[in-house]
Design a protein around this motif. Structure first.
Motif, PDB file in Angstrom:
ATOM      1  N   LEU A 121       0.827  -1.205   0.000  1.00  0.00           N
ATOM      2  CA  LEU A 121       0.000   0.000   0.000  1.00  0.00           C
ATOM      3  C   LEU A 121       0.865   1.261   0.000  1.00  0.00           C
ATOM      4  O   LEU A 121       0.538   2.247  -0.667  1.00  0.00           O
ATOM      5  N   LEU A 122       1.973   1.224   0.745  1.00  0.00           N
ATOM      6  CA  LEU A 122       2.888   2.369   0.763  1.00  0.00           C
ATOM      7  C   LEU A 122       3.475   2.625  -0.621  1.00  0.00           C
ATOM      8  O   LEU A 122       3.593   3.779  -1.051  1.00  0.00           O
ATOM      9  N   TYR A 147      -2.866   6.011   2.496  1.00  0.00           N
ATOM     10  CA  TYR A 147      -2.108   6.239   3.732  1.00  0.00           C
ATOM     11  C   TYR A 147      -3.019   6.099   4.953  1.00  0.00           C
ATOM     12  O   TYR A 147      -2.622   5.530   5.973  1.00  0.00           O
ATOM     13  N   GLU A 148      -4.237   6.600   4.844  1.00  0.00           N
ATOM     14  CA  GLU A 148      -5.159   6.503   5.983  1.00  0.00           C
ATOM     15  C   GLU A 148      -5.681   5.083   6.155  1.00  0.00           C
ATOM     16  O   GLU A 148      -6.022   4.676   7.264  1.00  0.00           O
ATOM     17  N   ASP A 178       0.670   3.059  14.233  1.00  0.00           N
ATOM     18  CA  ASP A 178       2.022   3.548  14.486  1.00  0.00           C
ATOM     19  C   ASP A 178       2.917   3.441  13.250  1.00  0.00           C
ATOM     20  O   ASP A 178       4.143   3.400  13.366  1.00  0.00           O
ATOM     21  N   ASN A 179       2.303   3.412  12.059  1.00  0.00           N
ATOM     22  CA  ASN A 179       3.105   3.374  10.837  1.00  0.00           C
ATOM     23  C   ASN A 179       3.650   4.777  10.574  1.00  0.00           C
ATOM     24  O   ASN A 179       2.919   5.680  10.150  1.00  0.00           O
ATOM     25  N   TYR A 180       4.911   4.945  10.830  1.00  0.00           N
ATOM     26  CA  TYR A 180       5.538   6.269  10.811  1.00  0.00           C
ATOM     27  C   TYR A 180       5.440   6.950   9.445  1.00  0.00           C
ATOM     28  O   TYR A 180       5.069   8.125   9.345  1.00  0.00           O
ATOM     29  N   LEU A 214       6.527   9.178  17.825  1.00  0.00           N
ATOM     30  CA  LEU A 214       7.234   7.949  17.466  1.00  0.00           C
ATOM     31  C   LEU A 214       8.709   8.192  17.193  1.00  0.00           C
ATOM     32  O   LEU A 214       9.562   7.378  17.537  1.00  0.00           O
ATOM     33  N   ASN A 215       9.024   9.325  16.559  1.00  0.00           N
ATOM     34  CA  ASN A 215      10.403   9.594  16.147  1.00  0.00           C
ATOM     35  C   ASN A 215      10.681  11.094  16.205  1.00  0.00           C
ATOM     36  O   ASN A 215      10.703  11.771  15.178  1.00  0.00           O
TER      37      ASN A 215
END
Length: 261
Positions: A33-34, A53-54, A62-64, A104-105
């Motif tokens: 999908l990315l 993306y959504e 939590d997919n950065y 997350l980062n």
């Protein structure tokens, strides 16, 4: 008894293995999908890319990468609306996704960039006090983004716009900024703005918005030769979208005005 223990051990190991298989499958699907979303984004299909993306975020909160890209797209799509309600809706979601990515980062360039972008977008539709507070807050995230990746064109562009805005505050805004933030605006100049946007162009030379904004800075600086040279480069770019064509139209209009002077 030994046989029973052996059966329990097998069941226990299978129980541990099942979630791993599920996670791997989910990860594999998200990677596909990315890739699809990135392809759509590169082909200027923002709304379609955002949906993917959504979709990823819905199953992997939590997919950065998805959080950063979704935040970026909500900011960009929201900016196209003239209706304040629609703008506000998109900007609020952009900020929410950016905050999650940042949590997350917090040291990565992209999370700091989308934080700066979403805060800046919200500031532009806020009241005077919140607007100044947002603009001031943006600088911290831009500094962090560029400390992580000094070649980040988007961060350089927003930093240039930040310098330009702060260097050209009206009297009331300067007084409020000095009172609230210790006179940070006094350190900003149009030369700083030009230098930052020139870096944005250096790292992303096909983005016509950067050229137009740089030309506007040069116009404010009364540097007609630099303004004209920048606009001439802009109108010779290879354009793809209606948005780019509209910016090109503005470039041509400003260039025509400058050549008549």
């Amino acid at each position: 008894m030994k046989r029973l223990c052996k059966v329990y051990l097998i069941i226990f190991l299978l129980g541990l293995a099942c979630p791993v298989v599920k996670a791997d499958g989910n990860s594999s699907e998200n990677e596909k999908l990315l890739q699809q979303a990135e392809k759509l984004l590169n082909n200027y299909k923002d709304s379609e890319a955002l949906l993917l993306y959504e979709q990823i975020i819905a199953t992997s909160a939590d997919n950065y990468e998805a959080l950063c890209k979704a935040s970026f797209l909500h900011s960009r799509i929201g900016d196209r609306y003239t209706d304040e309600t629609q703008k506000s809706k998109h900007f609020a979601i952009a900020r929410e996704y950016a905050q999650k990515a940042y949590d997350l980062n917090p040291k990565d360039a992209e999370s700091n960039y989308v934080m700066a972008l979403s805060i800046g977008c919200q500031a532009m539709i806020s009241g005077p006090k919140d607007k100044l507070a947002g603009i001031n807050q943006v600088k911290t995230f831009l500094d962090a983004a560029l400390a992580s990746n000094s070649h980040h064109a988007g961060a350089w562009h927003i930093l240039g716009r930040w310098y330009f805005k702060m260097a050209n505050l009206n009297f009331a805004e300067k007084a409020a900024s000095k009172f609230m933030f210790g006179g940070v605006c006094e350190e900003a100049t149009n030369t700083d703005a030009a230098n930052a946007i020139e870096n944005a162009i250096k790292y992303s030379p096909e983005n016509i918005r950067y050229y137009y904004d740089l030309a506007c800075v040069y116009e404010e600086m009364k540097d007609d030769s630099a303004c004209i040279a920048t606009l001439e480069k802009a109108i010779n770019l290879n354009l793809q979208t209606k948005e780019e064509l509209e910016i090109s139209r503005r470039c041509k209009l400003l260039l025509h005005q400058k050549k008549k002077i």
